[in-house]
Design a protein around this motif. Structure first.
Motif, PDB file in Angstrom:
ATOM      1  N   ILE A 168       0.840  -1.209   0.000  1.00 48.26           N
ATOM      2  CA  ILE A 168       0.000   0.000   0.000  1.00 48.26           C
ATOM      3  C   ILE A 168       0.863   1.242   0.000  1.00 48.26           C
ATOM      4  CG2 ILE A 168      -1.687   1.293   1.333  1.00 48.26           C
ATOM      5  CD1 ILE A 168      -2.771  -1.150   2.405  1.00 48.26           C
ATOM      6  N   VAL A 187      -9.516   6.101  -2.573  1.00 44.91           N
ATOM      7  CA  VAL A 187      -9.863   4.799  -3.156  1.00 44.91           C
ATOM      8  C   VAL A 187      -8.966   3.709  -2.591  1.00 44.91           C
ATOM      9  CG1 VAL A 187      -9.896   3.481  -5.286  1.00 44.91           C
ATOM     10  CG2 VAL A 187     -10.871   5.733  -5.233  1.00 44.91           C
ATOM     11  N   VAL A 188      -7.673   3.999  -2.439  1.00 45.34           N
ATOM     12  CA  VAL A 188      -6.750   2.966  -1.953  1.00 45.34           C
ATOM     13  C   VAL A 188      -7.068   2.595  -0.509  1.00 45.34           C
ATOM     14  CG1 VAL A 188      -4.358   2.563  -1.331  1.00 45.34           C
ATOM     15  CG2 VAL A 188      -4.918   3.488  -3.533  1.00 45.34           C
ATOM     16  N   PHE A 189      -7.324   3.587   0.342  1.00 46.48           N
ATOM     17  CA  PHE A 189      -7.660   3.278   1.737  1.00 46.48           C
ATOM     18  C   PHE A 189      -8.944   2.464   1.809  1.00 46.48           C
ATOM     19  CE2 PHE A 189      -5.022   6.973   3.238  1.00 46.48           C
ATOM     20  CZ  PHE A 189      -4.105   6.164   3.861  1.00 46.48           C
ATOM     21  N   ASN A 190      -9.925   2.824   0.989  1.00 46.88           N
ATOM     22  CA  ASN A 190     -11.180   2.090   1.013  1.00 46.88           C
ATOM     23  C   ASN A 190     -10.968   0.649   0.564  1.00 46.88           C
ATOM     24  OD1 ASN A 190     -13.797   1.323   1.043  1.00 46.88           O
ATOM     25  ND2 ASN A 190     -14.530   2.884  -0.356  1.00 46.88           N
ATOM     26  N   LYS A 191     -10.185   0.460  -0.495  1.00 45.84           N
ATOM     27  CA  LYS A 191     -10.045  -0.880  -1.062  1.00 45.84           C
ATOM     28  C   LYS A 191      -9.246  -1.802  -0.152  1.00 45.84           C
ATOM     29  CE  LYS A 191      -7.988  -3.306  -4.925  1.00 45.84           C
ATOM     30  NZ  LYS A 191      -9.008  -4.209  -5.454  1.00 45.84           N
ATOM     31  N   TYR A 192      -8.143  -1.299   0.398  1.00 47.26           N
ATOM     32  CA  TYR A 192      -7.251  -2.213   1.115  1.00 47.26           C
ATOM     33  C   TYR A 192      -7.507  -2.283   2.611  1.00 47.26           C
ATOM     34  CZ  TYR A 192      -4.515  -2.748  -3.077  1.00 47.26           C
ATOM     35  OH  TYR A 192      -4.131  -3.060  -4.336  1.00 47.26           O
ATOM     36  N   LEU A 193      -8.038  -1.208   3.216  1.00 41.43           N
ATOM     37  CA  LEU A 193      -8.186  -1.230   4.671  1.00 41.43           C
ATOM     38  C   LEU A 193      -9.616  -1.484   5.125  1.00 41.43           C
ATOM     39  CD1 LEU A 193      -5.783   1.628   5.750  1.00 41.43           C
ATOM     40  CD2 LEU A 193      -5.310  -0.778   5.430  1.00 41.43           C
ATOM     41  N   PRO A 229     -12.549  -2.843   3.151  1.00 44.93           N
ATOM     42  CA  PRO A 229     -13.199  -3.273   1.895  1.00 44.93           C
ATOM     43  C   PRO A 229     -14.692  -3.528   2.023  1.00 44.93           C
ATOM     44  CG  PRO A 229     -11.874  -5.031   2.805  1.00 44.93           C
ATOM     45  CD  PRO A 229     -11.637  -3.854   3.674  1.00 44.93           C
ATOM     46  N   GLU A 230     -15.232  -3.572   3.258  1.00 44.61           N
ATOM     47  CA  GLU A 230     -16.676  -3.843   3.361  1.00 44.61           C
ATOM     48  C   GLU A 230     -17.492  -2.559   3.296  1.00 44.61           C
ATOM     49  OE1 GLU A 230     -15.153  -3.223   7.474  1.00 44.61           O
ATOM     50  OE2 GLU A 230     -14.477  -4.295   5.700  1.00 44.61           O
ATOM     51  N   LYS A 231     -16.793  -1.391   3.323  1.00 41.74           N
ATOM     52  CA  LYS A 231     -17.523  -0.111   3.274  1.00 41.74           C
ATOM     53  C   LYS A 231     -17.334   0.538   1.915  1.00 41.74           C
ATOM     54  CE  LYS A 231     -17.249   0.870   8.166  1.00 41.74           C
ATOM     55  NZ  LYS A 231     -16.647   1.716   9.195  1.00 41.74           N
ATOM     56  N   LEU A 244      -6.765  -0.766 -10.014  1.00 41.45           N
ATOM     57  CA  LEU A 244      -7.305  -1.060  -8.686  1.00 41.45           C
ATOM     58  C   LEU A 244      -8.652  -1.773  -8.770  1.00 41.45           C
ATOM     59  CD1 LEU A 244      -6.563   2.302  -6.872  1.00 41.45           C
ATOM     60  CD2 LEU A 244      -5.685   0.098  -6.204  1.00 41.45           C
ATOM     61  N   GLN A 285      -1.719  -2.552   7.474  1.00 41.46           N
ATOM     62  CA  GLN A 285      -2.049  -3.974   7.426  1.00 41.46           C
ATOM     63  C   GLN A 285      -3.259  -4.170   6.524  1.00 41.46           C
ATOM     64  OE1 GLN A 285      -0.290  -6.319   8.635  1.00 41.46           O
ATOM     65  NE2 GLN A 285       1.134  -5.077   9.847  1.00 41.46           N
ATOM     66  N   PRO A 286      -3.053  -4.512   5.255  1.00 37.60           N
ATOM     67  CA  PRO A 286      -4.203  -4.704   4.376  1.00 37.60           C
ATOM     68  C   PRO A 286      -4.977  -5.967   4.745  1.00 37.60           C
ATOM     69  CG  PRO A 286      -2.177  -5.268   3.260  1.00 37.60           C
ATOM     70  CD  PRO A 286      -1.774  -4.708   4.576  1.00 37.60           C
ATOM     71  N   THR A 287      -6.305  -5.846   4.705  1.00 36.70           N
ATOM     72  CA  THR A 287      -7.119  -7.025   4.966  1.00 36.70           C
ATOM     73  C   THR A 287      -7.204  -7.861   3.686  1.00 36.70           C
ATOM     74  OG1 THR A 287      -9.048  -5.762   4.369  1.00 36.70           O
ATOM     75  CG2 THR A 287      -8.529  -5.884   6.701  1.00 36.70           C
ATOM     76  N   PRO A 319     -12.183  -9.416   0.035  1.00 36.29           N
ATOM     77  CA  PRO A 319     -12.333  -8.789  -1.286  1.00 36.29           C
ATOM     78  C   PRO A 319     -13.124  -7.497  -1.176  1.00 36.29           C
ATOM     79  CG  PRO A 319     -13.849 -10.618  -1.077  1.00 36.29           C
ATOM     80  CD  PRO A 319     -13.002 -10.648   0.160  1.00 36.29           C
ATOM     81  N   PHE A 320     -12.836  -6.581  -2.081  1.00 35.63           N
ATOM     82  CA  PHE A 320     -13.500  -5.284  -2.090  1.00 35.63           C
ATOM     83  C   PHE A 320     -14.823  -5.437  -2.830  1.00 35.63           C
ATOM     84  CE2 PHE A 320     -13.249  -0.673  -3.689  1.00 35.63           C
ATOM     85  CZ  PHE A 320     -14.040  -0.259  -2.645  1.00 35.63           C
ATOM     86  N   ARG A 328     -24.849  -1.242  -5.457  1.00 36.88           N
ATOM     87  CA  ARG A 328     -24.689  -0.885  -4.041  1.00 36.88           C
ATOM     88  C   ARG A 328     -24.416   0.609  -3.884  1.00 36.88           C
ATOM     89  NH1 ARG A 328     -20.140  -3.287  -0.261  1.00 36.88           N
ATOM     90  NH2 ARG A 328     -20.758  -2.025   1.515  1.00 36.88           N
TER      91      ARG A 328
END
Lengths: 104, 204
Positions: A6, A49-55, A57-59, B49, B116-118, B121-122, B128
């Protein structure tokens, strides 16, 4: 995809931000300053976008922030260009050093 | 080193190179074209991405709208072939120093913070996004959506009001020149018209 850390993507957006800031500092033409601001807004969008995707991802909050920033950037560019064209009509120049009538 | 990693670094170099040319080239039209390429590179990064919706919005609004607007304003206000005046070296060095210090500080903090990436999946979908954007309950974005629509309306009206030519502008430098040109033009036309009248009078 997961093999790119990241921090590399964030450093890319940081570099884009500071390139835009350099343009904002060195240019004195209003249109080029507006371009520099667009670069800065884009780097912020990448971050969201990067924070949303990697940290988180459910939001979806980062995507919404990006969409709203793009909408506000479009409105801002339109108003700025209207002001620039009006200034050019009255002063025949869009250099920020020459528009000093509202300075004091 | 898989293909997607290589693609990411190619996109990164493309974005940064185009942005660097956009802020340093001295011809304003070239600068706007480099900005176009940089924004396209950002759209490619969104594709990489796998958020295709944002990439489509980026291309539609930034590349299709804002850059075209900027190019129009360049054509309306500048001689696009002319070079802009050089930046003074002192200002260049000072801003370069400030920017490099800021970049070093921020990059250091980003690099040392252990993200720390989870592995989840996005899960985004246009479906949605639409449902949450118009949702009035908790976590819904209906209010910001309405506020942004009001902002767009205000910007629309504001643009028209600002760019509209007012009939009686207070006398400024440029306007005075215009007026003097106008008056000289009209007086010359009147002078040209005068002999016609006298000729007619002579004929009559």
């Amino acid at each position: 995809m997961s093999s790119v850390p990241i921090s590399h993507i964030l450093i890319l957006s940081t570099a884009l931000f500071f390139i835009g800031l350099y343009g904002l500092f060195t240019r004195r033409n209003m249109i080029t300053m507006l371009m520099a601001i667009e670069l800065i807004l884009n780097s912020v969008n990448i971050n969201f976008v990067v924070f949303n995707k990697y940290l988180y991802p459910e939001k979806l909050d980062g995507i919404f922030f990006t969409l709203f920033i793009i909408a506000i950037a479009a409105a801002e560019a339109a108003v700025a260009i209207a002001i620039i064209i009006n200034l050019y009509r009255s002063h025949k120049s869009i250099d920020v050093e020459e528009a000093t009538e509202m300075k004091w | 080193m898989s293909a997607s990693v290589i693609i990411f670094y190619i996109i990164a170099v493309f974005i940064l190179g185009a942005a660097l040319f956009a802020v340093t080239t001295r011809k304003i039209f070239r600068s706007s074209i480099w900005l176009l390429f940089s924004l396209l590179g950002v759209a490619a990064l969104y594709f990489w991405l796998q958020v295709e919706f944002i990439a489509a919005v980026q291309i539609a609004i930034y590349v299709g709208g804002i850059v075209v607007l900027i190019i129009f304003s360049v054509f309306l206000t500048q001689q696009s072939g002319k070079e802009m005046p050089k930046t003074p070296v002192r200002r260049k060095i000072a801003s370069l120093l400030a920017v490099l210090c800021g970049f070093a500080l921020t990059a250091l903090i980003v690099y040392r913070y252990n993200f720390q990436p989870t592995s989840k999946p996005f899960a985004w979908s246009v479906n949605r996004i639409g449902t949450e954007m118009l949702n009035t309950g908790t976590g819904g974005f209906a209010l910001p959506f309405e506020v942004v629509s009001m902002l767009l309306l205000a910007a629309l009206v504001g643009c028209i009001v600002i760019a509209m030519r007012t009939p009686a502008q207070p006398a400024k430098k440029g306007v005075e020149i215009e007026h003097s040109k106008l008056s000289s033009f009209s007086s010359s036309t009147i002078e040209k018209e005068k002999p016609v009248i006298t000729e007619e009078g002579g004929v009559l």
